[in-house]
Write an enzyme that holds these catalytic residues in place. Structure first.
Site, PDB file in Angstrom:
ATOM      1  N   ASN A 217      -2.273   6.648 -87.802  1.00 39.57           N
ATOM      2  CA  ASN A 217      -1.131   7.377 -87.264  1.00 39.57           C
ATOM      3  C   ASN A 217      -0.224   7.732 -88.444  1.00 39.57           C
ATOM      4  OD1 ASN A 217       1.182   8.267 -86.028  1.00 39.57           O
ATOM      5  ND2 ASN A 217       1.676   6.335 -85.005  1.00 39.57           N
TER       6      ASN A 217
ATOM      7  N   LYS B 274       2.410   9.414 -88.467  1.00 40.88           N
ATOM      8  CA  LYS B 274       3.828   9.526 -88.088  1.00 40.88           C
ATOM      9  C   LYS B 274       4.439  10.804 -88.703  1.00 40.88           C
ATOM     10  CE  LYS B 274       3.921   4.593 -87.416  1.00 40.88           C
ATOM     11  NZ  LYS B 274       4.659   3.349 -87.386  1.00 40.88           N
TER      12      LYS B 274
ATOM     13  N   HIS C 100       3.847   5.633 -77.845  1.00 43.41           N
ATOM     14  CA  HIS C 100       4.112   4.833 -79.053  1.00 43.41           C
ATOM     15  C   HIS C 100       5.515   4.226 -78.955  1.00 43.41           C
ATOM     16  CE1 HIS C 100       4.767   3.692 -83.202  1.00 43.41           C
ATOM     17  NE2 HIS C 100       3.450   3.713 -83.335  1.00 43.41           N
TER      18      HIS C 100
ATOM     19  N   GLU D 272       7.784   3.923 -81.046  1.00 45.19           N
ATOM     20  CA  GLU D 272       8.843   4.723 -81.665  1.00 45.19           C
ATOM     21  C   GLU D 272       9.321   5.810 -80.713  1.00 45.19           C
ATOM     22  OE1 GLU D 272       6.659   5.492 -85.233  1.00 45.19           O
ATOM     23  OE2 GLU D 272       6.929   3.397 -85.813  1.00 45.19           O
TER      24      GLU D 272
ATOM     25  N   GLU E   9       0.630  -2.790 -79.832  1.00 50.50           N
ATOM     26  CA  GLU E   9       1.410  -2.783 -81.070  1.00 50.50           C
ATOM     27  C   GLU E   9       2.713  -3.545 -80.847  1.00 50.50           C
ATOM     28  OE1 GLU E   9       0.301   0.760 -83.747  1.00 50.50           O
ATOM     29  OE2 GLU E   9       1.699   1.528 -82.264  1.00 50.50           O
TER      30      GLU E   9
ATOM     31  N   GLY F 267       5.608  -1.645 -89.287  1.00 51.15           N
ATOM     32  CA  GLY F 267       6.330  -1.254 -90.501  1.00 51.15           C
ATOM     33  C   GLY F 267       7.122  -2.384 -91.135  1.00 51.15           C
TER      34      GLY F 267
ATOM     35  N   SER G 287       1.440  -3.302 -89.065  1.00 53.25           N
ATOM     36  CA  SER G 287       1.218  -3.814 -90.426  1.00 53.25           C
ATOM     37  C   SER G 287      -0.238  -4.191 -90.691  1.00 53.25           C
ATOM     38  CB  SER G 287       2.158  -4.990 -90.718  1.00 53.25           C
ATOM     39  OG  SER G 287       3.504  -4.555 -90.672  1.00 53.25           O
TER      40      SER G 287
HETATM   41  P1  13P Z   1       2.416   0.197 -89.537  1.00 55.04           P
HETATM   42  O1  13P Z   1       0.926   0.033 -89.778  1.00 55.04           O
HETATM   43  O2  13P Z   1       3.098   1.000 -90.599  1.00 55.04           O
HETATM   44  O3  13P Z   1       3.069  -1.104 -89.249  1.00 55.04           O
HETATM   45  O4  13P Z   1       2.556   1.086 -88.202  1.00 55.04           O
HETATM   46  C1  13P Z   1       1.838   0.732 -87.075  1.00 55.04           C
HETATM   47  C2  13P Z   1       1.955   1.817 -86.079  1.00 55.04           C
HETATM   48  O5  13P Z   1       3.016   2.037 -85.522  1.00 55.04           O
HETATM   49  C3  13P Z   1       0.763   2.640 -85.809  1.00 55.04           C
HETATM   50  O6  13P Z   1       0.953   3.434 -84.688  1.00 55.04           O
END
Ligand code: 13P
Length: 251
Positions: free
Chosen positions: A9, A11, A95, A97, A167, A173, A213
Protein backbone atom coordinates in the site's frame (compact mmCIF):
# COMPACT_ATOMS: atom_id res chain seq x y z
CA UNK A 1 -4.61 -24.32 0.37
CA UNK A 2 -4.36 -20.53 0.68
CA UNK A 3 -1.90 -18.83 -1.68
CA UNK A 4 0.00 -16.14 0.26
CA UNK A 5 -0.59 -12.52 -0.70
CA UNK A 6 1.92 -9.72 -0.26
CA UNK A 7 0.34 -6.34 -1.02
CA UNK A 8 2.10 -2.98 -1.01
CA UNK A 9 0.00 0.00 0.00
CA UNK A 10 1.90 3.03 -1.27
CA UNK A 11 -0.49 5.42 0.50
CA UNK A 12 0.05 9.07 -0.59
CA UNK A 13 3.59 8.52 -1.81
CA UNK A 14 5.25 8.28 -5.24
CA UNK A 15 4.51 10.72 -8.00
CA UNK A 16 4.61 9.41 -11.56
CA UNK A 17 8.37 9.24 -12.13
CA UNK A 18 9.07 7.64 -8.74
CA UNK A 19 6.19 5.19 -9.10
CA UNK A 20 7.50 3.97 -12.45
CA UNK A 21 11.02 3.81 -11.11
CA UNK A 22 9.85 1.62 -8.21
CA UNK A 23 7.95 -0.75 -10.51
CA UNK A 24 10.86 -1.01 -12.93
CA UNK A 25 13.19 -1.97 -10.08
CA UNK A 26 10.71 -4.30 -8.42
CA UNK A 27 9.58 -6.40 -11.36
CA UNK A 28 12.90 -8.11 -12.13
CA UNK A 29 13.46 -8.71 -8.41
CA UNK A 30 10.31 -10.78 -8.05
CA UNK A 31 10.50 -12.66 -11.33
CA UNK A 32 10.21 -16.36 -10.65
CA UNK A 33 8.22 -15.92 -7.43
CA UNK A 34 5.15 -17.83 -8.48
CA UNK A 35 3.96 -19.15 -5.13
CA UNK A 36 3.03 -15.71 -3.78
CA UNK A 37 0.44 -13.32 -5.14
CA UNK A 38 1.95 -9.82 -5.33
CA UNK A 39 -0.22 -6.70 -5.40
CA UNK A 40 0.69 -3.00 -5.46
CA UNK A 41 -1.67 -0.17 -4.58
CA UNK A 42 -0.39 3.18 -5.90
CA UNK A 43 -2.33 6.43 -5.76
CA UNK A 44 -5.16 7.00 -8.23
CA UNK A 45 -3.26 9.36 -10.53
CA UNK A 46 -0.55 6.85 -11.43
CA UNK A 47 -2.72 3.72 -11.75
CA UNK A 48 -2.82 3.65 -15.57
CA UNK A 49 0.91 4.21 -15.99
CA UNK A 50 1.79 1.65 -13.30
CA UNK A 51 -0.64 -0.74 -14.98
CA UNK A 52 1.28 -0.31 -18.24
CA UNK A 53 4.59 -0.91 -16.49
CA UNK A 54 3.22 -4.11 -14.90
CA UNK A 55 2.12 -5.61 -18.18
CA UNK A 56 3.66 -9.02 -18.71
CA UNK A 57 4.36 -9.44 -14.98
CA UNK A 58 2.40 -11.41 -12.36
CA UNK A 59 1.92 -8.34 -10.15
CA UNK A 60 -1.67 -7.19 -9.69
CA UNK A 61 -2.84 -3.61 -9.33
CA UNK A 62 -5.09 -2.30 -6.57
CA UNK A 63 -6.81 0.97 -5.78
CA UNK A 64 -6.52 2.35 -2.23
CA UNK A 65 -10.23 3.15 -1.91
CA UNK A 66 -13.35 3.54 -4.05
CA UNK A 67 -16.80 5.06 -3.87
CA UNK A 68 -19.94 2.91 -3.69
CA UNK A 69 -21.70 4.43 -6.69
CA UNK A 70 -20.84 3.80 -10.32
CA UNK A 71 -21.27 7.38 -11.51
CA UNK A 72 -22.92 10.63 -10.51
CA UNK A 73 -22.35 14.01 -8.97
CA UNK A 74 -19.78 12.93 -6.37
CA UNK A 75 -16.91 15.35 -6.78
CA UNK A 76 -13.56 13.84 -6.01
CA UNK A 77 -14.71 10.22 -5.84
CA UNK A 78 -13.55 7.28 -7.95
CA UNK A 79 -15.92 4.43 -8.78
CA UNK A 80 -15.11 0.71 -8.87
CA UNK A 81 -15.64 0.72 -12.65
CA UNK A 82 -13.11 3.54 -13.01
CA UNK A 83 -10.57 1.48 -11.08
CA UNK A 84 -11.18 -1.42 -13.44
CA UNK A 85 -10.66 0.94 -16.39
CA UNK A 86 -7.35 1.96 -14.86
CA UNK A 87 -6.25 -1.68 -14.72
CA UNK A 88 -7.11 -2.63 -11.14
CA UNK A 89 -8.19 -6.08 -10.07
CA UNK A 90 -8.25 -5.25 -6.35
CA UNK A 91 -9.21 -2.37 -4.07
CA UNK A 92 -8.32 -1.66 -0.45
CA UNK A 93 -11.44 -0.75 1.53
CA UNK A 94 -11.82 0.55 5.07
CA UNK A 95 -8.16 1.27 5.76
CA UNK A 96 -7.79 2.67 9.27
CA UNK A 97 -6.38 5.92 7.88
CA UNK A 98 -9.65 6.40 6.01
CA UNK A 99 -11.61 5.54 9.14
CA UNK A 100 -9.47 7.95 11.23
CA UNK A 101 -9.17 10.94 8.91
CA UNK A 102 -11.96 10.70 6.35
CA UNK A 103 -15.03 9.56 8.23
CA UNK A 104 -15.12 5.99 6.92
CA UNK A 105 -17.57 3.92 8.95
CA UNK A 106 -18.55 0.26 9.05
CA UNK A 107 -21.60 1.25 7.02
CA UNK A 108 -19.64 2.96 4.23
CA UNK A 109 -17.16 0.08 4.25
CA UNK A 110 -20.07 -2.30 3.69
CA UNK A 111 -21.42 -0.24 0.79
CA UNK A 112 -17.99 -0.03 -0.80
CA UNK A 113 -17.31 -3.76 -0.47
CA UNK A 114 -20.66 -4.52 -2.12
CA UNK A 115 -20.04 -2.06 -4.95
CA UNK A 116 -16.52 -3.33 -5.55
CA UNK A 117 -17.72 -6.94 -5.69
CA UNK A 118 -20.53 -6.04 -8.02
CA UNK A 119 -18.11 -4.34 -10.39
CA UNK A 120 -15.80 -7.37 -10.33
CA UNK A 121 -13.05 -6.01 -8.08
CA UNK A 122 -11.56 -8.03 -5.25
CA UNK A 123 -11.82 -6.05 -2.02
CA UNK A 124 -9.01 -6.08 0.51
CA UNK A 125 -11.16 -5.24 3.51
CA UNK A 126 -9.30 -3.73 6.45
CA UNK A 127 -10.12 -4.06 10.11
CA UNK A 128 -8.12 -3.22 13.23
CA UNK A 129 -8.28 -1.81 16.73
CA UNK A 130 -6.72 1.38 18.08
CA UNK A 131 -4.25 1.35 20.97
CA UNK A 132 -6.93 2.64 23.30
CA UNK A 133 -9.30 -0.14 22.26
CA UNK A 134 -6.59 -2.76 22.80
CA UNK A 135 -5.63 -1.37 26.18
CA UNK A 136 -9.21 -1.33 27.36
CA UNK A 137 -9.64 -4.97 26.34
CA UNK A 138 -11.99 -4.25 23.46
CA UNK A 139 -9.91 -5.63 20.58
CA UNK A 140 -12.03 -8.65 19.77
CA UNK A 141 -15.34 -6.79 20.17
CA UNK A 142 -14.13 -4.03 17.81
CA UNK A 143 -13.03 -6.55 15.19
CA UNK A 144 -16.30 -8.45 15.50
CA UNK A 145 -18.24 -5.22 14.95
CA UNK A 146 -16.11 -4.11 11.99
CA UNK A 147 -16.31 -7.50 10.33
CA UNK A 148 -19.96 -8.30 10.90
CA UNK A 149 -21.16 -4.85 9.79
CA UNK A 150 -18.61 -4.68 7.00
CA UNK A 151 -19.79 -7.98 5.53
CA UNK A 152 -23.50 -7.56 6.31
CA UNK A 153 -25.73 -8.74 3.49
CA UNK A 154 -22.86 -10.13 1.40
CA UNK A 155 -23.71 -13.70 0.44
CA UNK A 156 -21.15 -16.48 0.44
CA UNK A 157 -21.17 -16.77 -3.35
CA UNK A 158 -20.00 -13.14 -3.61
CA UNK A 159 -17.64 -13.15 -0.64
CA UNK A 160 -15.43 -16.06 -1.73
CA UNK A 161 -12.80 -13.84 -3.37
CA UNK A 162 -12.53 -11.39 -0.44
CA UNK A 163 -9.22 -10.71 1.22
CA UNK A 164 -9.31 -9.52 4.83
CA UNK A 165 -6.48 -7.42 6.27
CA UNK A 166 -6.02 -7.17 10.02
CA UNK A 167 -4.07 -4.00 10.75
CA UNK A 168 -3.81 -3.00 14.40
CA UNK A 169 -3.80 0.81 14.24
CA UNK A 170 -1.08 1.05 16.90
CA UNK A 171 1.28 -0.96 14.69
CA UNK A 172 0.84 1.13 11.54
CA UNK A 173 3.86 3.26 10.73
CA UNK A 174 5.09 3.01 14.31
CA UNK A 175 7.75 0.34 13.96
CA UNK A 176 5.83 -1.50 16.68
CA UNK A 177 4.63 -4.76 15.09
CA UNK A 178 2.22 -7.05 16.83
CA UNK A 179 4.14 -10.08 18.05
CA UNK A 180 3.60 -13.25 16.06
CA UNK A 181 1.49 -14.56 18.96
CA UNK A 182 -0.67 -11.41 19.17
CA UNK A 183 -1.24 -11.45 15.41
CA UNK A 184 -1.97 -15.19 15.28
CA UNK A 185 -4.46 -14.90 18.15
CA UNK A 186 -6.42 -12.23 16.30
CA UNK A 187 -6.20 -13.99 12.93
CA UNK A 188 -7.56 -17.20 14.47
CA UNK A 189 -10.37 -15.17 16.06
CA UNK A 190 -11.16 -13.49 12.71
CA UNK A 191 -11.24 -16.85 10.94
CA UNK A 192 -13.59 -18.08 13.64
CA UNK A 193 -15.84 -15.06 13.05
CA UNK A 194 -15.85 -15.76 9.31
CA UNK A 195 -16.79 -19.36 10.08
CA UNK A 196 -19.71 -18.08 12.14
CA UNK A 197 -20.83 -15.51 9.53
CA UNK A 198 -20.46 -18.03 6.68
CA UNK A 199 -19.22 -21.53 7.54
CA UNK A 200 -15.95 -23.19 8.55
CA UNK A 201 -15.05 -24.54 5.10
CA UNK A 202 -15.52 -21.07 3.67
CA UNK A 203 -13.45 -19.42 6.41
CA UNK A 204 -10.65 -21.92 5.80
CA UNK A 205 -10.31 -20.70 2.23
CA UNK A 206 -10.25 -16.92 2.85
CA UNK A 207 -6.92 -15.14 3.02
CA UNK A 208 -6.33 -12.98 6.09
CA UNK A 209 -3.37 -10.59 5.82
CA UNK A 210 -1.51 -8.90 8.64
CA UNK A 211 -0.51 -5.25 8.34
CA UNK A 212 1.41 -2.87 10.58
CA UNK A 213 5.19 -2.29 10.42
CA UNK A 214 5.83 -5.42 8.34
CA UNK A 215 9.51 -5.46 7.38
CA UNK A 216 11.95 -7.92 5.79
CA UNK A 217 13.10 -8.97 9.26
CA UNK A 218 9.70 -9.82 10.75
CA UNK A 219 7.82 -11.27 7.76
CA UNK A 220 9.14 -14.79 8.20
CA UNK A 221 7.89 -15.10 11.75
CA UNK A 222 4.49 -13.68 10.85
CA UNK A 223 4.15 -16.00 7.85
CA UNK A 224 4.95 -19.01 10.00
CA UNK A 225 1.69 -18.45 11.93
CA UNK A 226 -1.10 -20.81 10.91
CA UNK A 227 -3.73 -18.18 10.21
CA UNK A 228 -1.58 -15.44 8.67
CA UNK A 229 -1.81 -15.67 4.90
CA UNK A 230 0.17 -12.65 3.86
CA UNK A 231 0.86 -9.00 4.55
CA UNK A 232 -0.38 -5.55 3.70
CA UNK A 233 2.80 -3.51 3.71
CA UNK A 234 3.04 0.28 3.95
CA UNK A 235 6.44 1.92 4.45
CA UNK A 236 8.50 -1.10 3.43
CA UNK A 237 6.66 -1.34 0.11
CA UNK A 238 8.09 2.00 -1.00
CA UNK A 239 11.51 0.53 -1.67
CA UNK A 240 11.92 -2.21 -4.27
CA UNK A 241 14.62 -3.91 -2.19
CA UNK A 242 12.62 -4.19 1.02
CA UNK A 243 9.33 -5.06 -0.70
CA UNK A 244 11.00 -7.73 -2.87
CA UNK A 245 12.63 -9.18 0.20
CA UNK A 246 9.22 -9.38 1.94
CA UNK A 247 7.72 -11.02 -1.18
CA UNK A 248 10.54 -13.59 -1.10
CA UNK A 249 10.02 -14.35 2.60
CA UNK A 250 10.15 -18.09 2.00
CA UNK A 251 13.35 -18.11 -0.05
P1 13P B 1 3.23 0.34 7.66
O1 13P B 1 3.74 -0.95 7.04
O2 13P B 1 3.96 1.55 7.18
O3 13P B 1 3.15 0.23 9.14
O4 13P B 1 1.73 0.53 7.13
C1 13P B 1 0.84 -0.53 7.21
C2 13P B 1 -0.38 -0.19 6.45
O5 13P B 1 -1.13 0.68 6.86
C3 13P B 1 -0.63 -0.90 5.19
O6 13P B 1 -1.92 -0.66 4.73
Amino acid sequence: MRIPVIAGNWKMFKRAADALDLVKKLTPMVVGVDDVQVIVAPSFTVLPSVHGALSGTRISLSGQDCFWGEEGAFTGEVSPGMLIDAGCSHVIIGHSERRQHFGETDETVNKKIKAALQAGLIPIACIGETLQERESGDTLAVLERQLSFGLAGIPEEDAGCLIIAYEPVWAIGTGRTATDEQAQEVHAFVRGLLARIYHPGFADRLRILYGGSVKPDNIKGLMSCTDIDGALVGGASLSAESFASIVKFGK
